[in-house]
Design a protein around this motif. Structure first.
Motif, PDB file in Angstrom:
ATOM      1  N   HIS A 450       0.834  -1.207   0.000  1.00 15.62           N
ATOM      2  CA  HIS A 450       0.000   0.000   0.000  1.00 15.62           C
ATOM      3  C   HIS A 450       0.862   1.248   0.000  1.00 15.62           C
ATOM      4  CE1 HIS A 450      -3.462   2.576   0.916  1.00 15.62           C
ATOM      5  NE2 HIS A 450      -2.644   3.200   1.765  1.00 15.62           N
ATOM      6  N   GLU A 451       1.885   1.276   0.834  1.00 14.23           N
ATOM      7  CA  GLU A 451       2.734   2.455   0.925  1.00 14.23           C
ATOM      8  C   GLU A 451       3.543   2.656  -0.352  1.00 14.23           C
ATOM      9  OE1 GLU A 451       4.964   1.782   4.473  1.00 14.23           O
ATOM     10  OE2 GLU A 451       3.359   2.490   5.797  1.00 14.23           O
ATOM     11  N   ARG A 452       3.995   1.573  -0.957  1.00 18.06           N
ATOM     12  CA  ARG A 452       4.720   1.704  -2.214  1.00 18.06           C
ATOM     13  C   ARG A 452       3.801   2.190  -3.336  1.00 18.06           C
ATOM     14  NH1 ARG A 452       9.778  -0.425  -3.094  1.00 18.06           N
ATOM     15  NH2 ARG A 452      10.752  -1.489  -1.329  1.00 18.06           N
ATOM     16  N   THR A 453       2.567   1.693  -3.345  1.00 20.19           N
ATOM     17  CA  THR A 453       1.610   2.143  -4.350  1.00 20.19           C
ATOM     18  C   THR A 453       1.347   3.634  -4.214  1.00 20.19           C
ATOM     19  OG1 THR A 453       0.541  -0.029  -4.333  1.00 20.19           O
ATOM     20  CG2 THR A 453      -0.693   1.787  -5.284  1.00 20.19           C
ATOM     21  N   THR A 454       1.110   4.080  -2.989  1.00 26.18           N
ATOM     22  CA  THR A 454       0.835   5.499  -2.749  1.00 26.18           C
ATOM     23  C   THR A 454       2.019   6.364  -3.170  1.00 26.18           C
ATOM     24  OG1 THR A 454      -0.594   4.897  -0.885  1.00 26.18           O
ATOM     25  CG2 THR A 454       0.169   7.175  -1.008  1.00 26.18           C
ATOM     26  N   ALA A 455       3.221   5.934  -2.803  1.00 26.38           N
ATOM     27  CA  ALA A 455       4.415   6.712  -3.149  1.00 26.38           C
ATOM     28  C   ALA A 455       4.624   6.751  -4.663  1.00 26.38           C
ATOM     29  CB  ALA A 455       5.632   6.123  -2.454  1.00 26.38           C
ATOM     30  N   ALA A 456       4.400   5.602  -5.333  1.00 22.10           N
ATOM     31  CA  ALA A 456       4.601   5.550  -6.777  1.00 22.10           C
ATOM     32  C   ALA A 456       3.595   6.420  -7.513  1.00 22.10           C
ATOM     33  CB  ALA A 456       4.510   4.108  -7.262  1.00 22.10           C
ATOM     34  N   ARG A 457       2.335   6.393  -7.093  1.00 22.17           N
ATOM     35  CA  ARG A 457       1.320   7.210  -7.746  1.00 22.17           C
ATOM     36  C   ARG A 457       1.575   8.692  -7.516  1.00 22.17           C
ATOM     37  NH1 ARG A 457      -3.848   3.442  -6.028  1.00 22.17           N
ATOM     38  NH2 ARG A 457      -3.715   1.986  -7.793  1.00 22.17           N
ATOM     39  N   THR A 458       2.086   9.026  -6.352  1.00 26.38           N
ATOM     40  CA  THR A 458       2.418  10.422  -6.081  1.00 26.38           C
ATOM     41  C   THR A 458       3.583  10.882  -6.935  1.00 26.38           C
ATOM     42  OG1 THR A 458       1.639  10.191  -3.792  1.00 26.38           O
ATOM     43  CG2 THR A 458       3.071  12.063  -4.282  1.00 26.38           C
ATOM     44  N   GLU A 459       4.590  10.012  -7.064  1.00 24.40           N
ATOM     45  CA  GLU A 459       5.783  10.377  -7.825  1.00 24.40           C
ATOM     46  C   GLU A 459       5.491  10.533  -9.308  1.00 24.40           C
ATOM     47  OE1 GLU A 459      10.340   8.758  -8.671  1.00 24.40           O
ATOM     48  OE2 GLU A 459       8.813   7.428  -7.804  1.00 24.40           O
ATOM     49  N   GLN A 460       4.635   9.676  -9.863  1.00 17.72           N
ATOM     50  CA  GLN A 460       4.413   9.725 -11.302  1.00 17.72           C
ATOM     51  C   GLN A 460       3.585  10.926 -11.735  1.00 17.72           C
ATOM     52  OE1 GLN A 460       2.633   5.822 -11.646  1.00 17.72           O
ATOM     53  NE2 GLN A 460       0.614   6.662 -12.047  1.00 17.72           N
ATOM     54  N   ASP A 461       3.141  11.724 -10.788  1.00 17.66           N
ATOM     55  CA  ASP A 461       2.457  12.976 -11.119  1.00 17.66           C
ATOM     56  C   ASP A 461       3.414  14.163 -11.171  1.00 17.66           C
ATOM     57  OD1 ASP A 461      -0.044  11.844 -11.373  1.00 17.66           O
ATOM     58  OD2 ASP A 461      -0.546  12.106  -9.260  1.00 17.66           O
ATOM     59  N   THR A 462       4.715  13.918 -10.973  1.00 17.15           N
ATOM     60  CA  THR A 462       5.694  14.997 -10.959  1.00 17.15           C
ATOM     61  C   THR A 462       6.354  15.130 -12.327  1.00 17.15           C
ATOM     62  OG1 THR A 462       7.482  13.519 -10.228  1.00 17.15           O
ATOM     63  CG2 THR A 462       6.136  14.574  -8.517  1.00 17.15           C
ATOM     64  N   ASP A 463       6.861  16.332 -12.611  1.00 16.65           N
ATOM     65  CA  ASP A 463       7.541  16.575 -13.888  1.00 16.65           C
ATOM     66  C   ASP A 463       8.849  15.792 -13.987  1.00 16.65           C
ATOM     67  OD1 ASP A 463       5.528  18.279 -14.670  1.00 16.65           O
ATOM     68  OD2 ASP A 463       6.551  20.082 -13.939  1.00 16.65           O
ATOM     69  N   SER A 464       9.558  15.635 -12.868  1.00 17.99           N
ATOM     70  CA  SER A 464      10.824  14.905 -12.896  1.00 17.99           C
ATOM     71  C   SER A 464      10.614  13.451 -13.293  1.00 17.99           C
ATOM     72  CB  SER A 464      11.510  14.990 -11.528  1.00 17.99           C
ATOM     73  OG  SER A 464      10.691  14.415 -10.520  1.00 17.99           O
ATOM     74  N   TRP A 465       9.523  12.840 -12.807  1.00 13.12           N
ATOM     75  CA  TRP A 465       9.244  11.449 -13.169  1.00 13.12           C
ATOM     76  C   TRP A 465       8.887  11.353 -14.644  1.00 13.12           C
ATOM     77  CZ3 TRP A 465       5.478   8.537 -15.367  1.00 13.12           C
ATOM     78  CH2 TRP A 465       5.567   7.149 -15.210  1.00 13.12           C
ATOM     79  N   ARG A 466       8.102  12.294 -15.135  1.00 10.18           N
ATOM     80  CA  ARG A 466       7.720  12.264 -16.552  1.00 10.18           C
ATOM     81  C   ARG A 466       8.953  12.425 -17.444  1.00 10.18           C
ATOM     82  NH1 ARG A 466       3.594  15.829 -14.517  1.00 10.18           N
ATOM     83  NH2 ARG A 466       1.595  14.737 -14.304  1.00 10.18           N
TER      84      ARG A 466
END
Length: 541
Positions: A450-466
């Motif tokens: 759950h915590e990894r999912t939340t962190a991953a979804r949060t990160e993929q909304d950032t410009d650096s991840w894109r």
């Protein structure tokens, strides 16, 4: 010629010892045939053209180490060589040897960056509709039985009648023009298929007859295409299944051709619809900054294919991710960053990859709850979870009433429910849930997931991840090169094992081409400049 100068030790007969026993008739050198196969794919040649090239071209003779007077070999030796490799599970041997050689030479580094993408592969057989498939399956079985058991076949069917009906191949162009006529022909195909299968599976038939592949496939086509009923008069009636009312088998098990039992119909998006396979290519890559630094240092960029994975067309991209990573780990080209466009992998796979030291740069499926889709009410992320107390608090301050560890679809999960007496009086009740029982429920994964999912979804909304994920797009150039050079998008052979071998040797050929370009300091092979462009440059100068 540079291939022999740099990689002669890679092509060794000892790689293929298991497929070529010491006793028996003498055969061509397997290492020579392997090299011919690689050169064949670098130019997308047929077997006959490759055999002629090995006999006629001086450059090929140098690469193969043969004498100028060498008469070569018959082109059928290449087909027999491929059959031996497939039969002994040696399809990947040469590819793995080349990747290992490049790793030992420092051209592939463990812990580097790699990217993966897939493309469709069209099978080497005709596209058939359901009626054509039924008739052609009967024809294929009859052709096989006419060779394997002619006497038995003559005793169970009217050979003259069947020869008239199934002599030429079944083709939609020669079928009746009216729907009534086509339906009647489909029924005739079904009756013939049923009669042939009953004869093959009768007590008086030899057991080996039903083990003939074409006969076994006919039985599958009969089951997936027709249904057998008894009418009001007690007569047996065979009818074509209605796809809407009676249903047909799911795509991953539904036969599409009697000549290629592994070919499957599949679709991607609204525009792509094909019958065949799917291939996944993985290559090394660098970030734009790293590539620019190499260019400034005077060193060219070398990107090599480290894995090729072929699946049925119906296998989702995400299902190929784990086998690809296992293959990379087996060839010691992992861990590192792995850029993927493989659908939406589950967080279980992300955690598993992290345990192997692989950082998967790939989007996770967004929260698909009704509240998240509508952007109204309270999505799962709005709830606060107390893992120690095994409680969940909603945005309105209400505490959950139940915490139930369960197993869903073979995976561990936790079901959370709130009391109806707490939800009904809540002012946000209508926006929070539309459950019949009137109370909100949540389904969570175990804490780490759950915590990894939340962190991953949060990160993929950032410009650096894109920006980081944009690096994956370069693999499309490799797929285009594989298409232009080796014709990888069209299967040469029938059946998943041989198509897999085709793709593995195509990837080996691409690596050879890229290594040669790197040796000659021209890795990108600049495109030709048209006369109009040259004139434009002259005028501008």
């Amino acid at each position: 010629m540079r291939l022999r100068d740099h990689l002669a030790e890679v092509f060794d007969d000892s790689l293929f010892t298991d497929a070529f026993p010491d006793r028996g008739a003498p055969a061509q050198s397997p290492a020579l045939l392997a090299l011919v196969t690689v050169l064949q794919f670098t130019e997308n040649l047929t077997d006959r053209q490759a055999a002629d090239a090995s006999r006629d071209r001086l450059s090929w003779k140098y690469a193969l180490g043969t004498e100028l007077s060498d008469a070569g070999f018959d082109f059928s030796a290449l087909s027999r060589f491929r059959a031996r490799l497939v039969g002994h599970g040696l399809e990947r041997t040469l590819f793995d040897r080349l990747v290992g050689h490049c790793r030992e030479a420092g051209l592939i580094k463990a812990g580097g960056k790699q990217r993966t993408d897939s493309t469709h592969v069209i099978s080497a057989v005709r596209d058939l509709n359901r009626t054509e498939l039924a008739g052609e399956s009967v024809r294929a079985a009859l052709e096989a039985l006419a060779v394997a058991a002619p006497s038995w076949l003559a005793g169970v069917v009217d050979v003259a009648e069947f020869a008239e009906r199934y002599g030429p191949r079944v083709d939609g162009w020669t079928m009746p023009g009216s729907k009534t006529g086509r339906d009647r022909l489909a029924q005739v195909f079904g009756q013939d298929a049923l009669a042939l299968c009953r004869a093959a599976w009768s007590d008086t038939a030899p057991v080996w007859v039903r083990e003939i592949e074409a006969v076994a496939l006919l039985r599958q086509v009969l089951v997936q295409t027709y249904s057998i009923r008894t009418d009001a008069r007690g007569r047996e009636v065979i009818t074509k299944r209605d796809a809407d009312d009676e249903g047909v088998p799911p795509g991953h098990i539904r036969l599409a051709s009697p000549y290629d039992p592994d070919a499957r119909w599949s679709a991607k998006g609204d525009d792509l619809f094909w019958m065949g396979y799917k291939v996944h290519l993985t290559e090394t890559c660098d970030t734009p900054a790293e590539a620019e630094a190499e260019a400034e240092a005077g060193t060219s960029v070398l990107r090599l294919i480290t894995d090729v994975h072929t699946t049925l067309a119906t296998v989702p991209d995400v299902k190929a991710t784990a086998p690809i990573q296992q293959n990379l780990a087996g060839r010691q080209v992992a861990p590192g960053e792995h850029y993927l466009d493989s659908g939406y992998p589950s967080v279980d796979l992300v955690v598993e990859a992290a345990g192997r030291g692989i950082s998967m740069v790939t989007p996770l499926l967004a929260d698909h709850s009704p509240q998240a889709k509508a952007a109204e009410g309270f999505a799962k992320s709005a709830f606060r979870i107390d893992w120690k107390a095994r409680q969940v608090r909603c945005p309105q301050g209400t505490t959950s009433a139940g915490w139930y560890p369960v197993t869903q679809h073979g995976r561990d999960a936790i079901v959370i429910d709130f009391a109806r007496t707490d939800c009904r009086p809540c002012p946000s009740w209508t926006k929070c849930t539309n459950s019949v029982r009137g109370a909100r429920m949540l389904t969570l994964r175990p804490r780490e997931l759950h915590e990894r999912t939340t962190a991953a979804r949060t990160e993929q909304d950032t410009d650096s991840w894109r920006t980081k994920y944009a690096l994956r797009a370069g693999i499309e150039g490799t797929i285009n090169q594989a298409l232009d050079v080796t014709g990888i998008r069209r299967a040469r052979y029938r059946g998943l094992p041989k198509v897999t071998l085709q793709h593995i040797y195509s990837a080996t050929a691409l690596n050879i081409i890229r290594l040669d370009a790197w040796w000659t300091t021209d890795p990108l092979r600049k495109p030709r400049t048209s006369r109009l462009e040259r004139l434009s440059h002259q005028l501008a100068g």
